[in-house]
Write an enzyme that holds these catalytic residues in place. Structure first.
Site, short mmCIF file in Angstrom:
data_model
loop_
_atom_site.label_atom_id
_atom_site.label_comp_id
_atom_site.label_asym_id
_atom_site.label_seq_id
_atom_site.Cartn_x
_atom_site.Cartn_y
_atom_site.Cartn_z
N ASP A 40 -4.91 1.09 84.86
CA ASP A 40 -6.18 1.19 85.60
C ASP A 40 -6.68 -0.23 85.83
OD1 ASP A 40 -8.86 2.07 86.57
OD2 ASP A 40 -8.18 4.01 85.83
N HIS A 87 -4.77 -1.15 88.48
CA HIS A 87 -5.43 -1.00 89.77
C HIS A 87 -6.04 -2.28 90.30
CE1 HIS A 87 -6.05 3.60 88.86
NE2 HIS A 87 -4.79 3.26 89.02
#
Length: 376
Positions: free
Chosen positions: A215, A237
């Site tokens: 993430d 991410h």
């Protein structure tokens, strides 16, 4: 006469003794000082003992502590100036719960890892590919809440069940030499393993972290004067602002991301605001950022997030202003998009981009509201 003198002398000595009684007070003071001594805790009882004694120790050493299932290693409310040292491997029992596994608060606190120390979440016990979106309830790892003029240094975190550092209500907090290693989650269902989530803080300095996760490497949801420098971010991410909006604090002001590398990630540079929400994003700088192996977006800035997903329709309630991108460069996969900008009319302004070069991916045909100084 002799008898009277003797009685007088005894009375005088007695009065002197009474008057001298306060001289004992420094001894009590010394005793109180020694109670704030160095304390070492270990094994299966170490967490409970440390929690019980935390305000009595100036230095708390946690050596191979086994934290019981469903228990927070609660080091909140430490006395000013306390040092916490992790030695060996800190482990955590298994239970489905929200956590956190560790929580620290106080003023002038130092948290550090000794050489070779590791906090091992053994996250595979919880990983199911769903993160916080369902499946097993997973504990967050480390709450760095309400820390003032403090530092966290040389901490190695292995395989977090879900989000790692939650930084909230911090003032002048430095995190240096942090390693977040959830690489095992790439093939074992790790998800939402954000490394650093920042909210409602003023003065956060994160230097030279090494992150492999699934993430955001950094997500600033709110806060001022946040600096993220020298990071190595793998997987995940990217380095993000937001999503901004929909919280009690929706202001991001003065964020600098500098001298960072992002590789094998879904995104590189990302700013996202919430559809229909209000707030502010201003004074954000990305400088000297190198991207490689980016799968989806090299640069993505959008004002359309709702329930964690883009809607395709931007709103203007959270304007993005005074945004600087300086020497942001690198490569995106051929199936990805180099740059994507989706701004509501007039909601993005005062942008300065120089030395921005993202190649390898596609050129988006869906960009909207591109302000002067930027390109898509």
């Amino acid at each position: 006469m002799a008898s009277s003198l003797k009685l007088g002398l005894i009375a005088l000595l007695g009065a002197t003794a009474v008057n001298a009684a306060p001289a004992a007070e420094p001894v009590l003071g010394t005793s109180l000082l020694t109670s704030r001594a160095s304390c070492t805790f270990s094994g299966s009882s170490g967490a409970a003992e440390a929690i019980k004694s935390k305000t009595s120790c100036s230095t708390i050493t946690l050596s191979n502590v086994e934290v019981p299932a469903g228990t927070t290693l609660d080091l909140t409310g430490l006395k000013s100036g306390t040092t916490v040292i992790f030695e060996g491997t800190t482990t955590f029992g298994y239970k489905e719960w929200e956590g956190p596994l560790v929580s620290v608060s106080g003023t002038s606190i130092t948290v550090q890892g000794a050489s070779g120390a590791q906090l091992n979440g053994d996250g595979a016990r919880w990983w199911d590919g769903k993160g916080t979106n369902g499946g097993k309830t997973k504990p967050k790892f480390f709450y760095a809440h309400s820390l003032t003029n403090s530092k966290i240094e040389n901490i190695y975190i292995k395989n977090s069940p879900v989000q790692v550092f939650s930084i909230n209500g911090a003032k002048e907090l430095t995190l240096s030499g942090i390693t977040v290693d959830t690489a095992d989650g790439d093939s074992n269902g790790g998800h939402n393993t954000d490394a650093f989530d920042v909210g409602s803080s003023n003065g956060v300095y994160i230097t030279s972290p090494i992150v492999h996760n699934q993430d955001d490497c950094l997500a600033v949801n709110s806060g001022t004067n946040v600096h993220f420098t020298g990071a190595q971010c793998t997987g995940g991410h990217g380095i993000s602002i937001g999503s901004v909006g929909g919280r009690s604090d929706n202001t991001v002001d003065g964020v600098t991301v500098e001298s960072c590398t992002i590789k094998d990630s879904d995104n590189g540079v990302r700013i996202k605001t919430v559809y229909g929400a209000t707030g502010t994003v201003q004074g954000v700088t990305y400088k000297d950022i190198t991207l490689s192996g980016i799968a989806k977006y090299g640069i993505v800035i959008e004002q359309d997030y709702e329930n964690g997903s883009p809607t395709g329709t931007p709103t203007s309630g959270v304007p993005i202003t005074d945004l600087t991108l300086d020497n942001v460069h690198g490569t995106v996969a051929s199936s990805g998009v180099d740059t994507y900008i989706l701004c509501a009319s007039g909601a993005c302004s005062d942008w300065s981009w120089s030395g921005v070069s993202i190649t390898g991916g596609q050129t988006s045909k869906k960009c909207k509201g591109i302000p002067s100084g930027a390109s898509c």
